[in-house]
Motif scaffolding. Structure first.
Motif, PDB file in Angstrom:
ATOM      1  N   GLU A  19      58.751 -17.836  66.172  1.00 56.20           N
ATOM      2  CA  GLU A  19      60.043 -18.852  66.346  1.00 56.20           C
ATOM      3  C   GLU A  19      61.089 -17.806  65.991  1.00 56.20           C
ATOM      4  N   ILE A  20      62.143 -17.727  66.817  1.00 57.71           N
ATOM      5  CA  ILE A  20      63.492 -17.118  66.489  1.00 57.71           C
ATOM      6  C   ILE A  20      64.803 -18.240  66.415  1.00 57.71           C
ATOM      7  N   GLU A  21      65.144 -18.247  65.362  1.00 55.04           N
ATOM      8  CA  GLU A  21      66.298 -19.626  65.396  1.00 55.04           C
ATOM      9  C   GLU A  21      67.680 -18.758  65.106  1.00 55.04           C
ATOM     10  N   SER A  22      68.601 -19.026  66.031  1.00 56.34           N
ATOM     11  CA  SER A  22      69.714 -18.792  66.003  1.00 56.34           C
ATOM     12  C   SER A  22      70.229 -17.391  65.547  1.00 56.34           C
ATOM     13  N   THR A  28      71.608 -13.903  65.387  1.00 58.34           N
ATOM     14  CA  THR A  28      72.942 -13.274  65.569  1.00 58.34           C
ATOM     15  C   THR A  28      72.928 -11.827  65.043  1.00 58.34           C
ATOM     16  N   ASP A  68      73.271 -16.007  68.938  1.00 59.12           N
ATOM     17  CA  ASP A  68      72.558 -17.234  68.881  1.00 59.12           C
ATOM     18  C   ASP A  68      71.373 -17.279  69.775  1.00 59.12           C
ATOM     19  N   ASN A 121      67.701 -18.181  70.422  1.00 56.62           N
ATOM     20  CA  ASN A 121      66.443 -19.245  70.042  1.00 56.62           C
ATOM     21  C   ASN A 121      65.465 -19.005  70.957  1.00 56.62           C
ATOM     22  N   SER A 146      60.695 -19.134  71.352  1.00 54.90           N
ATOM     23  CA  SER A 146      59.548 -19.323  70.625  1.00 54.90           C
ATOM     24  C   SER A 146      58.271 -18.771  71.808  1.00 54.90           C
ATOM     25  N   GLY A 197      70.383 -15.770  60.911  1.00 57.38           N
ATOM     26  CA  GLY A 197      69.282 -16.285  61.787  1.00 57.38           C
ATOM     27  C   GLY A 197      67.961 -16.323  60.975  1.00 57.38           C
ATOM     28  N   LYS A 198      67.044 -16.985  61.860  1.00 52.24           N
ATOM     29  CA  LYS A 198      65.683 -16.827  60.983  1.00 52.24           C
ATOM     30  C   LYS A 198      64.889 -16.187  62.262  1.00 52.24           C
ATOM     31  N   ASP A 239      59.230 -17.279  57.444  1.00 52.01           N
ATOM     32  CA  ASP A 239      60.267 -16.559  57.633  1.00 52.01           C
ATOM     33  C   ASP A 239      60.172 -15.038  57.109  1.00 52.01           C
TER      34      ASP A 239
END
Lengths: 300, 395
Positions: B10-13, B15, B50, B52, B54, B87-88, B95
């Motif tokens: 999962e990649i979250e926001s 940048t 940004d 996002n 998965s 981001g994560k 993570d």
């Protein structure tokens, strides 16, 4: 109109001030060498005794044994009979013209200098390749080392350590080390980015990257640097003879002062012969170990 | 196929800003300042903005975009060849940005492997040593990794090349070595950065076929970067379209072709070979309006009040396609069978395999079967013609 003389003459500092600067610097350095000269000499003692031992080894061993060992070494490095025979013939000629002892002395000091230059130069080159800051600091020093006339840095070395083998070695190493540093740095920086990225992506540690990717791939460039270093060290032999380094340089120096053309030529040719030996052997060794660069080989 | 509900990656926001002081520029980027304004006012380049996404276990996830869209930058975040500005990046819920350097090395050795556009092989190692590279730097014994490397070389069809050097191989062969090297560590996730882009079209197609075959056996999770939509459609279970560092659309092949979110994606999809990318199920008529189940041909007469052509099934077994005129002629005794034809297609067939059948079948109607040979709808030639016409305009 004295106050306008700066238009016609450079407004330099007065002789007195300049003399003051020179006196202070010279004095400070003299004090420094008096205070620490002994310690520094003691620091180089092991190197000196090794130099003496190595030179005596080459001089005291019967000539045919030295010749045999050298020829064997050449064959081991290059795997070429032609080169082996060429080296033997040159050495025989050198001996026949009565330059055997001096050649052995030069050979010993050049071997030690080259070894030192490699041992110091490659790590410095690696450091430069890893950090742009190190590169920007070290590069001007290399420029100075390469362009400053060798006689100039002979002065402080002699002031500190007197005349003899050690100052000779230091002078030769200072003069000859820049190529190996520069080309190690360049070679590592030229390693393809993607190859390095691949190593990282498969989980190579920084040490594994250095020893298994960067150094092997930089090796042709590094070998070119080592080659240059050897050549420059040999070129320095004559200058080093001015501060008492024995070897092929001294007869050359003698020939210059006394205008002995033939003596100078013969010893000069002996230096050339040594240079060509070092060059061909190191080149063919490098080529032999870089077999992936040959397009035509069949995997053996 | 377990754990299919929770995504593997999962990649979250995420940048990425390139420049001297990216953290100072980050708030501006978060406020939505455009890429060109950021460059003009701060001298920083917005690489990714940004993002996002998965990725599920066992799927081929394709990231597509033109050069400069940030796709190669993005894939380098998965194994942290590049660290993001913000981001994560979670793999199996963890993570990976919090990993220590040592943990990161272990992570790269065992979880992910990578195939590079220009192969990234070690020119000074022979083919066998290249394939075993991942295992050898893990400190495995040569007897172990050489064996394994040999097996993988066989899988990619390069047995006998063990002692050659990369420079002696063709591009396609070199990339096979790259693929074998990536597979040799048994990592679950495979990152492929434009892996086939440097190859000529024929070899590229061959490599795609090989990858599809391998994936059928190995069930890896593959992140595949490409600028070629045909390649994306052929390989991808899902496709993400990237433009100027922003994720524009994520979806299946037919989503991209049939429902592009904007003109950029539409332009991309315009020139693609839709017959190769779309399946029958994407354009078929799913209603059973024109499928009539009855025991004898006579029972069909009622249904012809609404349609001229029908699909006739008898206790759910396909009989064939029947027309009003033909039935009349049959009932009058002029012909032996009321059937126009008995052809049918499967819902999972690609349009290109269906085309010849559709052209040969009379009256432009084909029954569509599911994998149990049950009729689930029908496909009209009009629908095929519409979707394949050059002027096709996706909604």
């Amino acid at each position: 109109m004295a106050d306008q003389s700066w238009l016609t003459e450079f407004p330099d500092m007065s002789r007195r001030e300049l003399l003051g600067i020179r006196k202070t610097l010279d004095g400070a350095y003299r004090d420094f060498s008096r205070a620490y000269g002994d310690q520094i000499e003691a620091f180089f003692d092991p190197l000196l005794s090794f130099l003496v031992w190595f030179e005596n080894l080459l001089l005291n061993t019967p000539w045919w044994l030295v010749l045999g060992v050298l020829a064997g070494l050449v064959y081991f490095m290059s795997r070429s009979w032609k080169l082996c025979v060429g080296v033997s013939v040159s050495l025989l000629a050198i001996g026949y013209f009565g330059m055997w002892d001096n050649t052995m002395r030069t050979l010993s000091i050049i071997t030690v200098c080259t070894f030192l230059a490699i041992v110091i130069g490659i790590p410095v080159g690696i450091m430069m390749a890893r950090s742009n800051r190190a590169q920007s600091i070290i590069t001007p020093f290399l420029d100075i080392m390469q362009t400053m006339p060798a006689f100039v840095y002979l002065i402080p070395v002699v002031m500190l350590l007197g005349i003899g083998k050690i100052p000779g070695v230091i002078a030769v190493v200072i003069y000859a080390i820049p190529p190996v540093i520069r080309l190690t740095n360049l070679g590592i920086r030229l390693v393809p980015h993607e190859t390095l990225e691949a190593a990282t992506a498969f989980g190579a540690t920084p040490t594994q990257r250095l020893f298994r990717v960067q150094l092997p791939l930089a090796m042709p460039t590094i070998m070119a640097g080592i080659n240059q270093t050897i050549m420059m060290a040999l070129a320095m032999v004559v200058i080093a003879s001015m501060i008492g380094v024995k070897g092929l340089g001294q007869p050359v120096l003698k020939s210059i002062t006394n205008q002995y053309f033939t003596l100078g030529l013969l010893n000069g040719l002996a230096i050339v012969a040594l240079a060509i030996m070092f060059d061909r052997v190191s080149q063919s060794y490098a080529k032999r170990t870089q077999k992936h660069l040959r397009g035509d080989h069949n995997g053996k | 196929m377990e754990n299919n509900s929770t995504p593997l990656i999962e990649i979250e926001s995420l940048t990425q800003i390139f420049g001297n002081t990216p953290e100072k520029v980050l708030p501006k980027v978060n406020d939505g300042m455009s890429k060109s304004d950021v460059l003009a006012t701060t001298g920083h380049t917005v690489g990714l903005r940004d993002i996002n996404l998965s990725v599920n276990r066992g799927e081929i996830f394709v990231i597509m975009g033109l050069s400069g869209s940030g796709k190669s930058t993005l894939i380098r975040h998965f194994n942290r060849l590049i660290d993001p500005t913000a981001g994560k990046i979670k793999v199996e819920g963890e993570d990976i940005l919090t990993l220590s350097p040592k943990e990161l090395i272990q992570f790269r050795r065992h979880k992910m492997s990578m195939v590079f556009q220009h192969f990234g092989l070690m020119p000074h190692h022979c083919v066998l040593d290249n394939v075993g590279y991942g295992l050898s730097i893990q400190g495995k014994k040569p007897s172990i990794w050489k064996n394994k490397a040999k097996q993988w070389l066989e899988v990619v069809g390069l047995e006998g090349y063990e002692d050659q050097y990369p420079s002696q191989l063709s591009g396609g062969q070199q990339q096979r070595v790259g693929l074998a090297r990536a597979l040799c560590t048994d990592a679950e996730i495979l990152l492929m950065d434009e892996a086939f882009s440097a190859l000529d079209p024929l070899i590229r197609y061959e490599m795609q076929t090989q990858l599809i075959e391998l994936q059928g056996k190995l069930q890896k999770t593959i992140i595949f970067i490409t600028h070629d939509l045909d390649e994306a459609l052929r390989l991808g279970d899902r496709i993400a379209v990237l433009k100027d560092g922003e994720m524009i659309q994520v979806g299946t092949s037919e989503d991209i072709i049939l429902n592009p979110v904007d003109d950029y994606v539409r332009d991309f999809a315009k020139d693609v070979n839709r017959a190769k990318a779309l399946k029958v199920k994407h354009i078929m008529e799913r209603s059973k309006n024109r499928v009539i189940d009855c025991d004898s041909a006579e029972g069909l007469a009622d249904a012809f009040k609404k349609h001229d052509i029908l699909v006739w099934t008898k206790s759910n077994q396909l009989q064939g396609v029947v027309s009003k005129n033909r039935l009349a002629a049959y009932q009058a005794g002029r012909i032996d069978s009321p059937l126009l034809h008995q052809s049918s297609v499967k819902e999972k067939d690609y349009l290109q395999t269906v085309l010849p059948i559709a052209l040969l079948a009379d009256h432009h109607l084909l029954p569509v079967l599911d994998s149990d040979n049950q009729v689930i709808g029908c496909l009209s030639n009009d629908a095929i013609a519409e979707v394949l016409s050059p002027s096709f305009d996706a909604a």
